[in-house]
Design an enzyme around this catalytic site. Structure first.
Site, mmCIF file in Angstrom:
data_model
loop_
_atom_site.group_PDB
_atom_site.id
_atom_site.type_symbol
_atom_site.label_atom_id
_atom_site.label_comp_id
_atom_site.label_asym_id
_atom_site.label_seq_id
_atom_site.Cartn_x
_atom_site.Cartn_y
_atom_site.Cartn_z
ATOM 1 N N ASP B 101 0.848 -1.182 0.000
ATOM 2 C CA ASP B 101 0.000 0.000 0.000
ATOM 3 C C ASP B 101 0.891 1.243 0.000
ATOM 4 O O ASP B 101 1.739 1.398 0.878
ATOM 5 C CB ASP B 101 -0.893 -0.012 1.240
ATOM 6 C CG ASP B 101 -2.037 0.971 1.141
ATOM 7 O OD1 ASP B 101 -2.374 1.382 0.010
ATOM 8 O OD2 ASP B 101 -2.591 1.338 2.188
ATOM 9 N N TYR B 103 1.224 5.669 -0.629
ATOM 10 C CA TYR B 103 0.797 6.853 0.147
ATOM 11 C C TYR B 103 1.035 8.068 -0.759
ATOM 12 O O TYR B 103 1.751 8.982 -0.394
ATOM 13 C CB TYR B 103 1.692 6.878 1.401
ATOM 14 C CG TYR B 103 1.305 7.717 2.569
ATOM 15 C CD1 TYR B 103 0.077 7.579 3.195
ATOM 16 C CD2 TYR B 103 2.216 8.637 3.101
ATOM 17 C CE1 TYR B 103 -0.243 8.328 4.308
ATOM 18 C CE2 TYR B 103 1.911 9.379 4.220
ATOM 19 C CZ TYR B 103 0.672 9.217 4.824
ATOM 20 O OH TYR B 103 0.370 9.952 5.947
ATOM 21 N N HIS B 108 -3.625 13.924 1.030
ATOM 22 C CA HIS B 108 -3.932 12.941 2.092
ATOM 23 C C HIS B 108 -2.786 12.854 3.098
ATOM 24 O O HIS B 108 -3.010 12.851 4.312
ATOM 25 C CB HIS B 108 -4.196 11.559 1.483
ATOM 26 C CG HIS B 108 -4.311 10.467 2.514
ATOM 27 N ND1 HIS B 108 -5.393 10.361 3.351
ATOM 28 C CD2 HIS B 108 -3.470 9.459 2.848
ATOM 29 C CE1 HIS B 108 -5.218 9.315 4.166
ATOM 30 N NE2 HIS B 108 -4.064 8.754 3.875
ATOM 31 N N ARG B 117 0.379 13.858 13.663
ATOM 32 C CA ARG B 117 1.641 14.373 14.205
ATOM 33 C C ARG B 117 1.594 15.889 14.270
ATOM 34 O O ARG B 117 2.369 16.588 13.619
ATOM 35 C CB ARG B 117 2.821 13.921 13.325
ATOM 36 C CG ARG B 117 3.078 12.421 13.339
ATOM 37 C CD ARG B 117 4.139 11.991 12.328
ATOM 38 N NE ARG B 117 3.716 12.211 10.949
ATOM 39 C CZ ARG B 117 2.936 11.374 10.268
ATOM 40 N NH1 ARG B 117 2.519 10.275 10.828
ATOM 41 N NH2 ARG B 117 2.573 11.657 9.032
ATOM 42 N N GLU B 174 -10.676 3.930 3.219
ATOM 43 C CA GLU B 174 -9.744 4.706 2.406
ATOM 44 C C GLU B 174 -10.037 4.396 0.946
ATOM 45 O O GLU B 174 -10.023 3.230 0.532
ATOM 46 C CB GLU B 174 -8.289 4.378 2.763
ATOM 47 C CG GLU B 174 -7.930 4.808 4.183
ATOM 48 C CD GLU B 174 -6.428 4.889 4.452
ATOM 49 O OE1 GLU B 174 -5.658 4.191 3.758
ATOM 50 O OE2 GLU B 174 -6.037 5.655 5.347
ATOM 51 N N GLU B 176 -9.065 4.013 -2.654
ATOM 52 C CA GLU B 176 -7.790 3.791 -3.325
ATOM 53 C C GLU B 176 -7.989 3.121 -4.681
ATOM 54 O O GLU B 176 -9.032 2.507 -4.947
ATOM 55 C CB GLU B 176 -6.872 2.899 -2.473
ATOM 56 C CG GLU B 176 -6.658 3.441 -1.065
ATOM 57 C CD GLU B 176 -5.441 2.856 -0.367
ATOM 58 O OE1 GLU B 176 -4.589 2.244 -1.063
ATOM 59 O OE2 GLU B 176 -5.343 3.010 0.854
ATOM 60 N N ASP B 208 -9.306 0.380 1.671
ATOM 61 C CA ASP B 208 -8.335 0.025 2.705
ATOM 62 C C ASP B 208 -8.948 0.370 4.070
ATOM 63 O O ASP B 208 -8.595 1.359 4.702
ATOM 64 C CB ASP B 208 -7.042 0.817 2.454
ATOM 65 C CG ASP B 208 -5.998 0.561 3.513
ATOM 66 O OD1 ASP B 208 -6.029 -0.516 4.122
ATOM 67 O OD2 ASP B 208 -5.152 1.459 3.724
ATOM 68 N N ARG B 212 -8.704 3.547 13.094
ATOM 69 C CA ARG B 212 -7.771 4.646 13.386
ATOM 70 C C ARG B 212 -7.234 4.615 14.801
ATOM 71 O O ARG B 212 -6.084 5.001 15.035
ATOM 72 C CB ARG B 212 -8.461 5.986 13.136
ATOM 73 C CG ARG B 212 -8.910 6.219 11.711
ATOM 74 C CD ARG B 212 -7.761 6.231 10.740
ATOM 75 N NE ARG B 212 -8.235 6.425 9.368
ATOM 76 C CZ ARG B 212 -7.482 6.206 8.299
ATOM 77 N NH1 ARG B 212 -6.231 5.792 8.413
ATOM 78 N NH2 ARG B 212 -7.987 6.400 7.096
ATOM 79 N N THR B 232 -9.245 -5.867 3.575
ATOM 80 C CA THR B 232 -9.051 -4.925 2.477
ATOM 81 C C THR B 232 -9.941 -5.414 1.341
ATOM 82 O O THR B 232 -9.845 -6.576 0.951
ATOM 83 C CB THR B 232 -7.577 -4.913 2.016
ATOM 84 O OG1 THR B 232 -6.736 -4.666 3.147
ATOM 85 C CG2 THR B 232 -7.335 -3.854 0.954
ATOM 86 N N THR B 319 -4.709 6.390 -0.062
ATOM 87 C CA THR B 319 -5.940 7.180 -0.097
ATOM 88 C C THR B 319 -5.829 8.328 -1.082
ATOM 89 O O THR B 319 -4.840 9.061 -1.076
ATOM 90 C CB THR B 319 -6.231 7.760 1.293
ATOM 91 O OG1 THR B 319 -6.216 6.692 2.225
ATOM 92 C CG2 THR B 319 -7.571 8.473 1.319
#
Lengths: 387, 387
Positions: B101, B103, B108, B117, B174, B176, B208, B212, B232, B319
């Site tokens: 997967d 990113y 996103h 973060r 998500e 995708e 996906d 969380r 998935t 995503t």
């Protein structure tokens, strides 16, 4: 080597004139299991494919029965079912499903945390609450003896400059123990710690080759990827867990306040003595007894969200490192990320691996009647990167 | 819906009275490919197993030939090779190898970085230099329509208290796009961006599913694990990439200073228009055109260290999120991690998914002669956690 050191009972697949054949290792010899089954000495039904896949799926009763039958079969060296161990070429013994790599050594996680995240608490806050793990690439798991090409990739040696591309300059090993799933489980249904022995067939050794410079640059925020996925080597012999009962010991997490699904009620760790050699110099002797989480806890955690198991799923312990520096299971730790070279018996020094280096991981376990069982070894030689 | 919207040519596997059969979707109907091959209308050799595995491995020449033959075959509704599309039950169409997967959406990654973060640069320093990715669990990839059980696991809602165990309270989706590898590659040999179309057969949609709260507590230092591995979902139809040539557009990374192995010399992104619906309310319309890295760049990166490819390997985009809030591809973003509920047409609100919710991801692409091609949709309903 004492005379009481013998090969652990184990299953594998060998190249023969008849094609790939399932073979079993006894204390003294190697036998063709299908040939024994053909004459009725061993139960039949799982030996036609030239892989262990069918036998892995057969379940614990079959595993125990066949293992017992082979142990009590008389193996005459002149018997055509007995194979000459010298020169025997062992193949990848089963089809890998998913591959998960855990991180169960407190000392290793602490050592790596200090090196990779200086100034922070080396152990992440979750570490003592769960076996931390991630998925690796199952398609690049290879059997012992397969050469490993030095990977190329991105790294950023100077944090003030853009990344550069080329062969890794920090090729490393990780000494690990891996568990091979036999009996699958349905999606949506967790497998508890007490059901571990009904699902997991056995154990092998694993070298989680690592490119530390690639890993460091790519690793945030989603974890290891190309720094690991180029190759992972396993030993060719799977030792049935039922044959390691003398090695069972409590794990340190028995005394930790863990959530109920991770509670162990009986000794579930393994007292394996590991060894890491580079070009015939033993550079470390990691004690598997120090691992914080047991293989049953890893399995329960891996499936607690309902993730299914498939025959051939592999999960590994993560690098085994004890307290003393001469028991650390990677060069990153042994050389303190390249700052303290390791001396080999030929007088040369290593911080990380050089092309041509041969790495061998081996292990022993306490066996019955005071014997010491030798597990299979995992061996690999580094070949140069593509030009 | 305009009359120029047609189904994209695609391959799948359907449950029939004769067992699982490879089927092809044309603009107007669904045909049994093996039945067409039996009478000589379509090339033969890959239709016996009831999966797409053999056809995926056959290579680009075969893919193009068969796709062309099916497009030009006359499909009479009375023909026994033509299947009734209503009530057709589509199965998992191929055997999954490894699952990666990525990113690749800058928006996103930025949105999630801000949420997960706070106070740090939301994009990690490596993000514009490589397609960031990680391995997921291939054994829990399921076909559209498979119910998804709410996973249980560890989370730590109060950072000052120990973790707790139970069903996820932040079940997310998500949106995708996934790519399916046909032709394998040997270990040690990277696959370059220009060889992409010789290895990758086609595209499907992917959900996906993500927990969380589990993901947040487990995710450091090794990345996502149980927060993703429970399920998935993919759409049942694989659309050959050769049939999406009208959708090709340049990717944003064409203008970025990337390392040579990631340089694209021709348009390699895809102008897909995605849609995310919860209980029949469309809550987002993510534009795939915004993705920073192309599928060819993802493939080149994934193999640049020498990692091999196997038939059935799946890699997903990550995503898809555009700039505007109504184009974000996850509830974590749409609800700002639960602080801003999303309103559905039935008057209820969602921050994360509730039991019984049905999620549908669909997509269209520009087709030949001004048509719009509809890709397969991926659908799934949340069932309650184990008690």
């Amino acid at each position: 080597v004492s005379e009481s050191v013998v090969s652990a009972p184990a299953f594998g697949v060998a190249a023969t004139a008849r094609g790939p054949r399932v073979v079993a290792r006894t204390a003294s010899t190697v036998v063709d299991v299908g040939a024994l089954a053909d004459r009725g000495s061993v139960s039949d039904g799982w030996w036609q494919q030239g892989t262990l896949d069918d036998f892995l799926a057969a379940g614990r009763t079959a595993w125990q029965q066949v293992t017992g039958e082979i142990a009590t079969t008389d193996h005459d060296p002149a018997d055509p079912a007995v194979l000459e161990p010298d020169g025997l070429r062992l193949l990848m013994p089963f089809s890998v499903g998913d591959y998960v790599d855990f991180y169960c050594s407190e000392q290793h996680a602490t050592n790596l945390g200090r090196i990779l995240r200086p100034g922070q608490d080396p152990l992440s806050p979750n570490w003592r609450h769960m076996p931390i793990g991630y998925h690796g690439r199952s398609g690049t798991i290879v059997v012992s003896g397969t050469p490993v090409r030095r990977p190329r990739g991105q790294r950023r040696p100077d944090p003030a400059s853009p990344p550069v591309f080329g062969p890794t300059e920090r090729l490393d090993v990780e000494v690990e123990v891996a568990y091979v799933v036999g009996v699958p489980s349905p999606q949506g249904e967790p497998v508890s710690v007490v059901d571990f022995a009904d699902h997991v067939f056995g154990v092998c050794l694993l070298n989680d080759w690592s490119a530390r410079d690639i890993q460091l640059w790519e690793g945030q925020p989603l974890g290891p990827f190309l720094g690991k996925s180029f190759a992972t080597s396993i030993s060719p012999w799977l030792v049935p867990l039922d044959r390691l009962s003398e090695a069972l010991i409590p794990v340190p997490s028995h005394h930790a306040p863990v959530l109920p699904y991770l509670v162990e009620t009986s000794p579930a760790g393994l007292d394996l003595s590991l060894s890491l050699a580079i070009n015939d110099t033993v550079v470390s002797r990691p004690p598997y007894s120090s691992m914080f989480w047991s293989p049953a806890q890893m399995l329960a955690h891996m499936t607690v969200n309902g993730a299914s198991l498939r025959t051939g799923d592999v999960y590994a312990s993560g690098t085994v490192s004890g307290d003393a520096p001469d028991t650390w299971g990677s060069l990153a730790e042994l050389s303190q990320m390249g700052t303290r070279p390791v001396r080999l018996e030929d007088g040369t020094e290593r911080t990380f691996l050089e092309d041509g280096d041969e790495v061998v991981i081996s292990a022993t376990a306490p066996g019955p009647d005071g014997t010491v069982l030798r597990l299979g070894e995992v061996r690999g030689t580094v070949v140069p990167a593509l030009g």
